[in-house]
Design a protein around this motif. Structure first.
Motif, PDB file in Angstrom:
ATOM      1  N   PHE A 181       9.755 -44.550 -35.387  1.00  0.00           N
ATOM      2  CA  PHE A 181       9.223 -43.705 -36.452  1.00  0.00           C
ATOM      3  C   PHE A 181       7.804 -43.270 -36.119  1.00  0.00           C
ATOM      4  CE2 PHE A 181       8.311 -43.396 -41.230  1.00  0.00           C
ATOM      5  CZ  PHE A 181       9.058 -42.249 -41.360  1.00  0.00           C
ATOM      6  N   TYR A 182       6.986 -44.217 -35.654  1.00  0.00           N
ATOM      7  CA  TYR A 182       5.615 -43.907 -35.274  1.00  0.00           C
ATOM      8  C   TYR A 182       5.581 -42.961 -34.078  1.00  0.00           C
ATOM      9  CZ  TYR A 182       3.970 -47.683 -38.320  1.00  0.00           C
ATOM     10  OH  TYR A 182       3.689 -48.474 -39.408  1.00  0.00           O
ATOM     11  N   ARG A 183       6.474 -43.168 -33.119  1.00  0.00           N
ATOM     12  CA  ARG A 183       6.465 -42.333 -31.913  1.00  0.00           C
ATOM     13  C   ARG A 183       6.828 -40.888 -32.233  1.00  0.00           C
ATOM     14  NH1 ARG A 183       9.125 -47.080 -29.682  1.00  0.00           N
ATOM     15  NH2 ARG A 183       7.586 -48.307 -28.528  1.00  0.00           N
ATOM     16  N   VAL A 184       7.704 -40.684 -33.203  1.00  0.00           N
ATOM     17  CA  VAL A 184       8.041 -39.321 -33.618  1.00  0.00           C
ATOM     18  C   VAL A 184       6.799 -38.627 -34.178  1.00  0.00           C
ATOM     19  CG1 VAL A 184       9.323 -37.956 -35.315  1.00  0.00           C
ATOM     20  CG2 VAL A 184      10.497 -39.737 -34.027  1.00  0.00           C
ATOM     21  N   ARG A 185       6.042 -39.342 -34.997  1.00  0.00           N
ATOM     22  CA  ARG A 185       4.806 -38.783 -35.541  1.00  0.00           C
ATOM     23  C   ARG A 185       3.808 -38.485 -34.424  1.00  0.00           C
ATOM     24  NH1 ARG A 185       4.044 -43.405 -40.181  1.00  0.00           N
ATOM     25  NH2 ARG A 185       5.476 -42.584 -41.763  1.00  0.00           N
ATOM     26  N   GLN A 186       3.719 -39.411 -33.476  1.00  0.00           N
ATOM     27  CA  GLN A 186       2.802 -39.199 -32.358  1.00  0.00           C
ATOM     28  C   GLN A 186       3.210 -37.976 -31.537  1.00  0.00           C
ATOM     29  OE1 GLN A 186       2.796 -42.915 -30.195  1.00  0.00           O
ATOM     30  NE2 GLN A 186       2.199 -44.073 -31.998  1.00  0.00           N
ATOM     31  N   ALA A 187       4.507 -37.843 -31.282  1.00  0.00           N
ATOM     32  CA  ALA A 187       4.992 -36.697 -30.502  1.00  0.00           C
ATOM     33  C   ALA A 187       4.679 -35.389 -31.216  1.00  0.00           C
ATOM     34  CB  ALA A 187       6.497 -36.826 -30.265  1.00  0.00           C
ATOM     35  N   LEU A 188       4.836 -35.390 -32.532  1.00  0.00           N
ATOM     36  CA  LEU A 188       4.520 -34.202 -33.328  1.00  0.00           C
ATOM     37  C   LEU A 188       3.049 -33.835 -33.176  1.00  0.00           C
ATOM     38  CD1 LEU A 188       5.559 -32.162 -35.412  1.00  0.00           C
ATOM     39  CD2 LEU A 188       5.071 -33.834 -37.197  1.00  0.00           C
ATOM     40  N   GLY A 189       2.179 -34.853 -33.236  1.00  0.00           N
ATOM     41  CA  GLY A 189       0.758 -34.605 -33.081  1.00  0.00           C
ATOM     42  C   GLY A 189       0.396 -34.132 -31.692  1.00  0.00           C
ATOM     43  N   VAL A 190       1.039 -34.686 -30.671  1.00  0.00           N
ATOM     44  CA  VAL A 190       0.732 -34.303 -29.292  1.00  0.00           C
ATOM     45  C   VAL A 190       1.111 -32.847 -29.032  1.00  0.00           C
ATOM     46  CG1 VAL A 190       1.367 -34.680 -26.881  1.00  0.00           C
ATOM     47  CG2 VAL A 190       0.826 -36.630 -28.347  1.00  0.00           C
ATOM     48  N   VAL A 191       2.287 -32.432 -29.512  1.00  0.00           N
ATOM     49  CA  VAL A 191       2.713 -31.041 -29.320  1.00  0.00           C
ATOM     50  C   VAL A 191       1.700 -30.082 -29.947  1.00  0.00           C
ATOM     51  CG1 VAL A 191       4.471 -29.323 -29.914  1.00  0.00           C
ATOM     52  CG2 VAL A 191       5.168 -31.585 -29.145  1.00  0.00           C
ATOM     53  N   ALA A 192       1.259 -30.399 -31.176  1.00  0.00           N
ATOM     54  CA  ALA A 192       0.272 -29.544 -31.842  1.00  0.00           C
ATOM     55  C   ALA A 192      -1.072 -29.590 -31.129  1.00  0.00           C
ATOM     56  CB  ALA A 192       0.115 -29.978 -33.296  1.00  0.00           C
ATOM     57  N   LEU A 193      -1.423 -30.752 -30.593  1.00  0.00           N
ATOM     58  CA  LEU A 193      -2.722 -30.907 -29.932  1.00  0.00           C
ATOM     59  C   LEU A 193      -2.837 -30.045 -28.682  1.00  0.00           C
ATOM     60  CD1 LEU A 193      -5.385 -32.586 -30.025  1.00  0.00           C
ATOM     61  CD2 LEU A 193      -4.251 -34.205 -28.472  1.00  0.00           C
ATOM     62  N   ILE A 194      -1.754 -29.950 -27.908  1.00  0.00           N
ATOM     63  CA  ILE A 194      -1.839 -29.246 -26.619  1.00  0.00           C
ATOM     64  C   ILE A 194      -1.538 -27.752 -26.736  1.00  0.00           C
ATOM     65  CG2 ILE A 194      -1.227 -31.330 -25.346  1.00  0.00           C
ATOM     66  CD1 ILE A 194       1.565 -30.219 -24.977  1.00  0.00           C
ATOM     67  N   LEU A 195      -0.993 -27.304 -27.881  1.00  0.00           N
ATOM     68  CA  LEU A 195      -0.645 -25.881 -27.990  1.00  0.00           C
ATOM     69  C   LEU A 195      -1.852 -24.957 -27.837  1.00  0.00           C
ATOM     70  CD1 LEU A 195       1.288 -23.555 -28.496  1.00  0.00           C
ATOM     71  CD2 LEU A 195       1.103 -23.995 -30.958  1.00  0.00           C
ATOM     72  N   PRO A 196      -2.936 -25.100 -28.626  1.00  0.00           N
ATOM     73  CA  PRO A 196      -4.072 -24.174 -28.442  1.00  0.00           C
ATOM     74  C   PRO A 196      -4.674 -24.201 -27.038  1.00  0.00           C
ATOM     75  CG  PRO A 196      -4.233 -25.277 -30.569  1.00  0.00           C
ATOM     76  CD  PRO A 196      -3.152 -25.982 -29.800  1.00  0.00           C
ATOM     77  N   PRO A 197      -4.934 -25.386 -26.428  1.00  0.00           N
ATOM     78  CA  PRO A 197      -5.474 -25.363 -25.056  1.00  0.00           C
ATOM     79  C   PRO A 197      -4.540 -24.673 -24.064  1.00  0.00           C
ATOM     80  CG  PRO A 197      -5.740 -27.541 -26.015  1.00  0.00           C
ATOM     81  CD  PRO A 197      -4.880 -26.759 -26.945  1.00  0.00           C
TER      82      PRO A 197
END
Length: 246
Positions: free
Chosen positions: A17-33
């Motif tokens: 459950f935590y890893r799904v949240r982390q993956a969601l955050g990582v995808v959003a984090l790297i999109l603008p750069p």
């Protein structure tokens, strides 16, 4: 006191459950750069907004990231609805996820960038969704869905996420919620300046709408990484790297 109990750490379902949240955050984090580096490298400049990367060579990066975020959110179960709540985590996440998918596949109006050596450019070919409902209607769907998406994130940060026993994390979530509201206000202000304030050149040259959208996406990433306890996961990984178990 740790926000993750020892029983949680030993439960593979909770950790997943935590890893799904982390993956969601990582995808959003790297999109603008990714869009910044790709845009500067392939076109020599940024687009006026994140959405206009749909009509660039980075289309797959834009739509793929939003589609991944949308699917993550729709599949997110969250906590069951409490008696004092109007809606559950799952309903809010599903609305946000559907909105993200609509943003991805119903493009806004495109910037018409002339090819090198040409004074005028040819507008990009219409997409399937634009052909189905029209270019103008697609733009309305895109823009309204983007607003709904960010407002869902605000509700998550200000209402849903702070319901935790942690002493620190609620302040982070609330700061993220207000940060997204500030980013939305900045985007709306830049749009108004460009459309009615006679400052279109200034807004476009400084990519104000793009940076406002990027800020909102980064804040969204921070909120979900915090909710996924990415800090604790990173510390645990560091400990294993420094003192590997024999």
């Amino acid at each position: 006191m740790s926000d993750t109990s020892e029983s949680d750490k030993s439960d593979p379902h909770v950790m997943s459950f935590y890893r799904v949240r982390q993956a969601l955050g990582v995808v959003a984090l790297i999109l603008p750069p990714a869009l910044i580096v790709g845009g500067m490298g392939l076109e020599g400049s940024l687009r006026d907004s994140v959405s206009n990367f749909f009509f660039s060579p980075l289309r797959e990066m834009f739509t793929g990231s939003l589609a991944a975020i949308g699917v993550f959110l729709i599949s997110y179960k969250g906590y069951p609805r409490r008696s004092d709540e109007t809606f559950s985590d799952q309903v809010l996440a599903s609305v946000a996820g559907i909105s993200a998918l609509l943003v991805a596949f119903f493009p806004s109006l495109a910037d018409c960038i002339p090819p090198e050596g040409m004074a005028h450019c040819v507008p990009p070919a219409e997409t399937v969704t634009q052909k189905l409902i029209g270019v103008s209607a697609s733009s309305w769907v895109h823009n309204l869905s983007a607003v709904v998406f960010f407002l869902c994130l605000v509700i998550f940060c200000l209402v849903q996420f702070p319901k935790t026993e942690s002493r620190v994390r609620p302040y982070i979530y609330k700061a993220c919620g207000y940060g997204i509201l500030v980013a939305l206000a900045g985007i709306a202000g830049a749009f108004a300046m460009a459309r009615w304030g006679g400052a279109e050149t200034f807004v476009n040259v400084h990519n104000l709408i793009f940076w406002g959208e990027a800020a909102g996406i980064w804040i969204f990433a921070l909120a979900w990484l915090t909710k996924g306890k990415a800090d604790q996961a990173a510390l645990a990984l560091l400990r294993r790297a420094v003192s590997p178990e024999k």
